[in-house]
Design a protein around this motif. Structure first.
Motif, short mmCIF file in Angstrom:
data_model
loop_
_atom_site.label_atom_id
_atom_site.label_comp_id
_atom_site.label_asym_id
_atom_site.label_seq_id
_atom_site.Cartn_x
_atom_site.Cartn_y
_atom_site.Cartn_z
N LEU A 85 42.64 42.28 42.01
CA LEU A 85 41.76 42.16 43.17
C LEU A 85 40.32 42.51 42.81
O LEU A 85 39.40 41.77 43.15
CB LEU A 85 42.26 43.07 44.30
CG LEU A 85 41.42 43.12 45.56
CD1 LEU A 85 41.25 41.74 46.19
CD2 LEU A 85 42.04 44.10 46.56
N CYS A 86 40.12 43.60 42.10
CA CYS A 86 38.76 43.99 41.69
C CYS A 86 38.13 42.94 40.80
O CYS A 86 36.97 42.56 40.97
CB CYS A 86 38.79 45.32 40.93
SG CYS A 86 39.05 46.73 41.97
N TRP A 144 40.62 32.81 42.78
CA TRP A 144 39.88 34.08 42.87
C TRP A 144 38.87 34.02 44.01
O TRP A 144 38.68 35.00 44.72
CB TRP A 144 39.19 34.39 41.56
CG TRP A 144 40.12 34.78 40.45
CD1 TRP A 144 41.48 34.63 40.41
CD2 TRP A 144 39.74 35.37 39.22
NE1 TRP A 144 41.96 35.10 39.22
CE2 TRP A 144 40.92 35.56 38.47
CE3 TRP A 144 38.53 35.74 38.66
CZ2 TRP A 144 40.92 36.11 37.20
CZ3 TRP A 144 38.53 36.30 37.40
CH2 TRP A 144 39.71 36.49 36.68
N VAL A 145 38.23 32.88 44.18
CA VAL A 145 37.27 32.71 45.27
C VAL A 145 37.99 32.85 46.61
O VAL A 145 37.51 33.52 47.52
CB VAL A 145 36.55 31.34 45.16
CG1 VAL A 145 35.69 31.07 46.38
CG2 VAL A 145 35.71 31.28 43.88
N GLY A 149 48.86 40.72 48.25
CA GLY A 149 49.87 40.26 47.32
C GLY A 149 49.42 40.22 45.87
O GLY A 149 49.82 39.32 45.12
N CYS A 150 48.58 41.16 45.48
CA CYS A 150 48.13 41.21 44.10
C CYS A 150 47.89 42.66 43.69
O CYS A 150 47.88 43.56 44.53
CB CYS A 150 46.86 40.39 43.91
SG CYS A 150 45.43 41.01 44.82
N SER A 151 47.70 42.86 42.41
CA SER A 151 47.45 44.22 41.93
C SER A 151 46.02 44.63 42.25
O SER A 151 45.13 43.77 42.38
CB SER A 151 47.67 44.29 40.42
OG SER A 151 46.61 43.64 39.74
N PRO A 152 45.78 45.92 42.38
CA PRO A 152 44.40 46.38 42.59
C PRO A 152 43.47 45.92 41.47
O PRO A 152 42.32 45.56 41.71
CB PRO A 152 44.54 47.90 42.61
CG PRO A 152 45.93 48.16 43.02
CD PRO A 152 46.74 47.03 42.43
N PHE A 153 43.98 45.93 40.23
CA PHE A 153 43.19 45.50 39.08
C PHE A 153 42.75 44.04 39.24
O PHE A 153 41.59 43.69 39.07
CB PHE A 153 44.01 45.68 37.80
CG PHE A 153 43.29 45.28 36.56
CD1 PHE A 153 42.37 46.14 35.97
CD2 PHE A 153 43.53 44.07 35.97
CE1 PHE A 153 41.69 45.78 34.82
CE2 PHE A 153 42.86 43.69 34.81
CZ PHE A 153 41.94 44.55 34.23
#
Length: 149
Positions: free
Chosen positions: A73-74, A38-39, A67-71
């Motif tokens: 990423l947030c 995540w970092v 390469g990830c969902s918006p959820f």
């Protein structure tokens, strides 16, 4: 509510909606450090935003590029940085404005649009919240300092 206006920032609207969804569906996260992945994701997101902070950015677009969902990423960005993507993007725009305000000589509407703000009032309100004075007052302060030297 900002989402009801045509000029609403798409990143802020998407992020707010996903934040509400997270609050409804997930238990509060345990206190602690964000996973290394995540970092790393947050750092790459920061770099992408820094390269194009004046452009219109959406969570869907940024998530796709990373390469990830918006959820996800947030959630990852918030956990790793302690801030939202929208707040970070606004800070980048405001920081850039500090040097550009005096150069624009009163064309704050144009500057606001050049920096990626939806309109002059949005820029002025964000500037005042961040720095405690309006862009016009900031420019006047700089002019006063320059003439005092």
């Amino acid at each position: 509510f900002a989402a009801a206006t045509r000029a609403a920032d798409p990143l802020a609207v998407e992020e707010a909606a996903l934040g509400l969804l997270r609050a409804l569906l997930l238990r509060p996260s345990r206190a602690g450090r964000a996973p290394r992945s995540w970092v790393d994701l947050a750092e790459v997101a920061r770099e992408k935003l820094a390269r194009r902070f004046t452009q219109r950015v959406t969570l869907s677009q940024l998530g796709l590029e990373l390469g990830c969902s918006p959820f996800h990423l947030c959630r990852a960005f918030s956990a790793a940085s302690g801030s939202t993507l929208h707040r970070h993007l606004t800070a980048l725009r405001l920081h850039a404005s500090l040097e550009r305000v005096p150069e624009r000589r009163g064309d704050l509407a144009g500057l606001a649009l050049d920096l990626g703000f939806s309109h002059h009032a949005h820029f002025t309100a964000a500037f005042r919240r961040a720095y405690g004075l309006t862009p016009q007052a900031w420019a006047a302060r700089l002019r006063h300092r320059a003439t005092s030297r």
